[in-house]
Design a protein around this motif. Sequence first.
Motif, mmCIF file in Angstrom:
data_model
loop_
_atom_site.group_PDB
_atom_site.id
_atom_site.type_symbol
_atom_site.label_atom_id
_atom_site.label_comp_id
_atom_site.label_asym_id
_atom_site.label_seq_id
_atom_site.Cartn_x
_atom_site.Cartn_y
_atom_site.Cartn_z
ATOM 1 N N ALA A 38 -9.009 -22.703 31.425
ATOM 2 C CA ALA A 38 -7.552 -22.162 31.514
ATOM 3 C C ALA A 38 -6.937 -22.516 30.309
ATOM 4 C CB ALA A 38 -6.940 -22.804 32.647
ATOM 5 N N ALA A 39 -7.256 -23.758 29.894
ATOM 6 C CA ALA A 39 -6.523 -24.245 28.517
ATOM 7 C C ALA A 39 -6.943 -23.299 27.300
ATOM 8 C CB ALA A 39 -6.951 -25.570 28.045
ATOM 9 N N PHE A 40 -8.142 -22.766 27.152
ATOM 10 C CA PHE A 40 -8.561 -21.682 26.130
ATOM 11 C C PHE A 40 -7.731 -20.461 26.192
ATOM 12 C CE2 PHE A 40 -11.467 -18.431 24.597
ATOM 13 C CZ PHE A 40 -11.732 -18.907 23.331
ATOM 14 N N VAL A 41 -7.815 -19.874 27.432
ATOM 15 C CA VAL A 41 -7.306 -18.815 27.663
ATOM 16 C C VAL A 41 -5.604 -18.938 27.256
ATOM 17 C CG1 VAL A 41 -6.600 -16.948 29.452
ATOM 18 C CG2 VAL A 41 -9.012 -17.637 29.088
ATOM 19 N N GLY A 42 -4.920 -19.884 27.696
ATOM 20 C CA GLY A 42 -3.813 -20.280 27.687
ATOM 21 C C GLY A 42 -3.181 -20.344 26.300
ATOM 22 N N PHE A 43 -4.063 -20.781 25.378
ATOM 23 C CA PHE A 43 -3.516 -20.843 24.035
ATOM 24 C C PHE A 43 -3.370 -19.407 23.340
ATOM 25 C CE2 PHE A 43 -5.308 -20.384 19.479
ATOM 26 C CZ PHE A 43 -4.486 -21.289 19.074
ATOM 27 N N PHE A 44 -4.186 -18.458 23.588
ATOM 28 C CA PHE A 44 -3.944 -17.055 23.343
ATOM 29 C C PHE A 44 -2.846 -16.321 23.874
ATOM 30 C CE2 PHE A 44 -8.329 -18.165 22.237
ATOM 31 C CZ PHE A 44 -8.552 -17.811 20.690
ATOM 32 N N GLU A 45 -2.773 -17.021 25.229
ATOM 33 C CA GLU A 45 -1.352 -16.360 25.884
ATOM 34 C C GLU A 45 -0.161 -16.717 25.281
ATOM 35 O OE1 GLU A 45 0.890 -17.240 30.288
ATOM 36 O OE2 GLU A 45 -0.912 -18.193 29.899
ATOM 37 N N VAL A 46 0.068 -17.836 24.877
ATOM 38 C CA VAL A 46 1.028 -18.366 24.273
ATOM 39 C C VAL A 46 1.469 -17.922 22.818
ATOM 40 C CG1 VAL A 46 2.313 -20.706 23.655
ATOM 41 C CG2 VAL A 46 1.686 -20.435 25.829
ATOM 42 N N LEU A 47 0.205 -17.988 22.055
ATOM 43 C CA LEU A 47 0.332 -17.509 20.730
ATOM 44 C C LEU A 47 0.809 -16.029 20.693
ATOM 45 C CD1 LEU A 47 -0.339 -18.289 17.801
ATOM 46 C CD2 LEU A 47 -2.736 -17.225 18.166
ATOM 47 N N ILE A 48 0.517 -15.095 21.585
ATOM 48 C CA ILE A 48 0.882 -13.839 21.688
ATOM 49 C C ILE A 48 2.312 -13.924 22.233
ATOM 50 C CG2 ILE A 48 0.781 -11.514 22.830
ATOM 51 C CD1 ILE A 48 -2.305 -12.202 23.096
ATOM 52 N N TRP A 49 2.490 -14.705 23.053
ATOM 53 C CA TRP A 49 3.968 -14.619 23.373
ATOM 54 C C TRP A 49 5.203 -15.167 22.499
ATOM 55 C CZ3 TRP A 49 7.755 -18.307 24.458
ATOM 56 C CH2 TRP A 49 8.959 -17.908 25.021
ATOM 57 N N ILE A 50 4.701 -16.225 21.680
ATOM 58 C CA ILE A 50 5.506 -16.566 20.842
ATOM 59 C C ILE A 50 5.621 -15.323 19.749
ATOM 60 C CG2 ILE A 50 5.462 -18.178 18.878
ATOM 61 C CD1 ILE A 50 6.462 -19.661 21.343
ATOM 62 N N THR A 51 4.772 -14.685 19.273
ATOM 63 C CA THR A 51 4.873 -13.561 18.265
ATOM 64 C C THR A 51 5.686 -12.728 18.807
ATOM 65 O OG1 THR A 51 2.447 -14.347 17.678
ATOM 66 C CG2 THR A 51 3.363 -12.085 16.779
ATOM 67 N N ALA A 52 5.614 -12.197 20.152
ATOM 68 C CA ALA A 52 6.387 -11.359 20.557
ATOM 69 C C ALA A 52 8.026 -11.751 20.584
ATOM 70 C CB ALA A 52 5.771 -10.840 21.976
ATOM 71 N N MET A 53 8.124 -12.906 21.070
ATOM 72 C CA MET A 53 9.334 -13.455 21.009
ATOM 73 C C MET A 53 9.972 -13.622 20.028
ATOM 74 S SD MET A 53 10.347 -13.415 24.270
ATOM 75 C CE MET A 53 11.815 -14.207 24.045
ATOM 76 N N SER A 54 9.458 -13.936 18.945
ATOM 77 C CA SER A 54 9.898 -14.038 17.583
ATOM 78 C C SER A 54 10.772 -12.574 17.046
ATOM 79 C CB SER A 54 9.168 -14.791 16.221
ATOM 80 O OG SER A 54 8.072 -13.685 16.228
ATOM 81 N N TYR A 55 9.642 -11.612 17.244
ATOM 82 C CA TYR A 55 10.124 -10.457 17.119
ATOM 83 C C TYR A 55 11.422 -9.957 17.514
ATOM 84 C CZ TYR A 55 9.999 -5.434 15.515
ATOM 85 O OH TYR A 55 10.011 -4.230 15.117
#
Length: 173
Positions: A38-55
């Motif tokens: 879950a932690a491994f998958v969560g890392f990528f989840e948040v990375l994608i979310w932060i990228t989308a939100m910054s845009y």
Amino acid sequence: MTLETIFGALIIMLMRICDVTIGTFRTMLVVQAKKYHAAFVGFFEVLIWITAMSYIVRHLDNTINLIGYALGFAIGNILGVTLEQKVAIGFSQVSIVSLHHTDEIVSKLREKNFGVTKLPGEGKVGEISIILVIIKRKHLEEVLRLVESIDKRAFITVQHSRPYRGYIHGPRV
């Protein structure tokens, strides 16, 4: 509306589809107590979310970006649940009550190498048997089809099961 604006909204939608799909899958891993996965998958989840939100934050003036965000969220939920059902990590407990076909169901399940426990019970109509089967979730459809092929009126419940100790098996080939 320019092609660049539409492209930006599509990128946001795709990123949101990815992060929500991954988030749904991560939640399933948490429920199954697979904390490192879950932690491994969560890392990528948040990375994608932060990228989308910054845009999105940089382009709040484009309503189409918000629509892309919302569409991505909706589609991501659908894909996340679909992925979760396909992967089917974990176990389920299937409880079956059949008024007239208990022994046949037990026999067929054991023939398919499922571990089956038959318990005595009492219902409104008198004595009954309760069949318990704890299986890997990936075998759930097979068990349900088998039971329904014998008794379409059987009372069946399915619960999430997280075994604590002991031997849990599925079909032994």
